[in-house]
Design an enzyme around this catalytic site. Structure first.
Site, short mmCIF file in Angstrom:
data_model
loop_
_atom_site.label_atom_id
_atom_site.label_comp_id
_atom_site.label_asym_id
_atom_site.label_seq_id
_atom_site.Cartn_x
_atom_site.Cartn_y
_atom_site.Cartn_z
CG ASN A 112 8.05 -8.89 -2.02
OD1 ASN A 112 6.96 -9.45 -2.03
ND2 ASN A 112 8.33 -7.91 -1.18
CE LYS A 141 4.46 -4.93 -6.75
NZ LYS A 141 4.46 -5.36 -5.37
CG HIS A 201 6.11 -0.47 -4.85
ND1 HIS A 201 5.98 -0.91 -3.56
CD2 HIS A 201 6.75 0.73 -4.76
CE1 HIS A 201 6.51 -0.03 -2.73
NE2 HIS A 201 6.99 0.98 -3.43
CG HIS A 210 1.09 0.41 -2.43
ND1 HIS A 210 1.77 0.94 -3.48
CD2 HIS A 210 1.77 -0.70 -2.05
CE1 HIS A 210 2.81 0.17 -3.75
NE2 HIS A 210 2.83 -0.81 -2.89
CG ASP A 241 1.63 -3.27 0.73
OD1 ASP A 241 2.16 -4.34 0.41
OD2 ASP A 241 2.24 -2.18 0.70
CG HIS A 295 9.06 -6.54 8.07
ND1 HIS A 295 9.94 -7.19 7.24
CD2 HIS A 295 8.40 -5.64 7.28
CE1 HIS A 295 9.83 -6.71 6.00
NE2 HIS A 295 8.89 -5.77 6.00
N GLY A 343 7.01 -2.14 6.19
CA GLY A 343 5.91 -3.08 6.06
C GLY A 343 5.22 -3.30 7.38
O1 DOR Z 1 6.54 -1.39 2.87
C1 DOR Z 1 6.46 -2.33 2.08
N1 DOR Z 1 6.88 -3.55 2.42
N2 DOR Z 1 5.99 -2.11 0.86
C2 DOR Z 1 6.01 -3.06 -0.09
O2 DOR Z 1 5.52 -2.83 -1.18
C3 DOR Z 1 6.68 -4.36 0.16
C4 DOR Z 1 6.59 -4.66 1.57
C5 DOR Z 1 7.34 -5.89 2.03
O3 DOR Z 1 7.28 -6.89 1.32
O4 DOR Z 1 7.91 -5.87 3.11
#
Ligand code: DOR
Length: 435
Positions: free
Chosen positions: A94, A144, A176, A230, A300, A304, A319
């Site tokens: 992602n 994924k 996920h 997770h 995981d 941020h 995240g």
């Molecule tokens: O909380 C999350 N943030 N869960 C995820 O599976 C993706 C991730 C992200 O990429 O920020």
């Protein structure tokens, strides 16, 4: 003649148990366990008082390159791995652009070959219409699927698309699992969510269980190797008890060490998808690991910036960063008698190597890659935001004092981290998957 490194006097966590033996490395490989006395070596590491573990394989990280490098990039993410004892990471699709084409996968592999200090692999992301790509790619651990939306726009929710992916591809799949219909209904009921506590009510127990059941049903009907990422609820652990042997599961430190009682203290810093749940769920996930229902621990790692995280919920992103703390957190659990060192090695090294078919890693054995980490089980250290190597410069465990710490990390026979300092020269190699 390739460089030879002799690690002396460590307590070595071998597949057969913990033994005080010397380990001889030649070039990128482990040449000998308990080699003859006076074996010649270019470098001798005196590891008296330390334990030697296989390097950690983290099978779920998000390093944000390309596209979101203000949060993390492949270099900074890999430095944080080296400090945390992680010698191989498997990264999620992602990013921006998403890793859903041959070109995007090759681009990431090229970038990592220039920048990563540890070994790497990149998942190929499923969309509703890239089955042809999923069928053809080889340089990847697996596929994924986001069966449940999270950061990015890779949701695949239509049954027909999911059936095709499970039926028409052969690479292992991981997902996920949070049910989108349940999440949307909860969100509407709670008018979008007003406070961080609502996050665990929106992404609730039912959302996790419904999606995990749905994915395992697909895996069973198509006899397709499948890894549940997770696991966040006791209900999923109970359900996973009766899974077939080709289904495996993963737990993350935040679902072991945080629960909804921590929202008052940590707020959106621990906003995650799947959401953190209750202390009873923490307990059952630990039991799931102890009982072999869950085999893997991965982070995981989803960085941020603090600025982004400080936005009021629900504008705050989900995240948290974790690669440089996960092994230390688990060593502290060993210190507290929650689990054994051998279990940590099984969950963080041997099991991910097995699940993702990485034949040369995950154990200390003659002939395997010299990906190794020396740990000091007695060393006490406090996690501090200011010390974090992740580009985001913070940790949800800021201020926590742990007993047990990685002190030296070797990647393919070369030291990349020692006593607080990372050597930022590139050392990492592409992980190889045997099929
Ligand atoms: O909380 C999350 N943030 N869960 C995820 O599976 C993706 C991730 C992200 O990429 O920020």
């Amino acid at each position: 003649m390739p460089n030879r490194v002799l690690i002396q006097n460590a307590h070595v966590v071998l597949p057969t148990g913990i033994k005080q033996v010397d380990v001889l490395i030649e070039g990128q490989k482990i040449l000998g366990i308990d080699p003859p006395q006076n074996s010649p070596a270019d470098e001798v590491i005196d590891a008296t008082g330390l334990h030697l573990l296989p390097g950690v394989i983290d099978d779920q990280v998000h390093f944000r390159e390309p596209g979101l490098e203000h949060k993390e990039d492949l270099h900074t993410g890999s430095l944080a791995c080296a400090k945390g004892g992680i010698t191989t990471f498997l990264e999620m699709p992602n990013t921006n652009p998403t890793t859903t084409t041959h070109e995007a996968l090759e681009d990431k592999l090229h970038r990592a070959s220039q920048k990563s200090v540890v070994n790497y692999g990149f998942y190929i992301g499923a969309t509703g219409d890239n089955v042809d790509v999923l069928q053809q790619v080889t340089r990847t651990p697996g596929i994924k699927i986001f069966i449940g939306s999270s950061t990015g726009n890779l949701l695949v929710d239509e049954q027909e698309a999911l059936e095709r992916i499970f039926a028409e591809t052969t690479l292992p799949i991981c997902a996920h699992c949070e049910d989108e219909t349940t999440v949307r209904a909860n969100r509407d009921r709670l008018e979008g969510g007003k406070c961080i506590q609502d996050h665990s009510k929106i992404r609730d127990h039912a959302a996790a269980l419904v999606a995990t059941k749905r994915a395992i049903d697909l895996s069973i009907r198509h006899r397709h190797p499948f890894h549940v990422l997770h696991v966040s609820t006791a209900d999923e652990v109970d359900f996973l008890k009766d899974r077939p042997e080709w289904v495996t599961a993963e737990a993350c430190p935040h679902h072991l060490f945080f629960n909804i009682d921590d929202y008052d203290r940590l707020g959106t810093k621990i906003q995650m998808n799947p959401s953190i749940k209750t202390s009873a769920d923490n307990q059952r996930i630990w039991e799931g690991l102890q009982q072999g229902i869950i085999e893997v621990i991965a982070t995981d790692h989803a960085p941020h910036t603090l600025e982004e995280k400080a936005k009021p919920y629900p504008q705050s992103p989900s995240g948290l960063p974790a690669v440089e703390n996960s092994l230390a957190l688990m060593l502290d659990a060993v210190h507290r008698g929650v689990c054994s060192l051998e279990q940590v090695v099984s969950w963080m090294c041997a099991a991910p190597a097995k699940v993702w078919n990485i034949a040369n890693k995950g154990a200390i054995k003659e002939g395997l890659d010299a990906d190794l980490v020396l740990v000091d089980l007695k060393k006490s250290s406090t996690i501090r935001d200011a010390d974090q190597l992740t580009k985001t410069g913070w940790s949800p465990w800021n201020g926590q004092t742990l007993t047990g710490s990685p002190v030296q990390t070797l990647v393919m026979g070369e030291t990349v981290y020692r006593d607080g300092k990372v050597d930022s020269a590139k050392r990492g190699h592409e992980a190889l998957y045997s099929r």
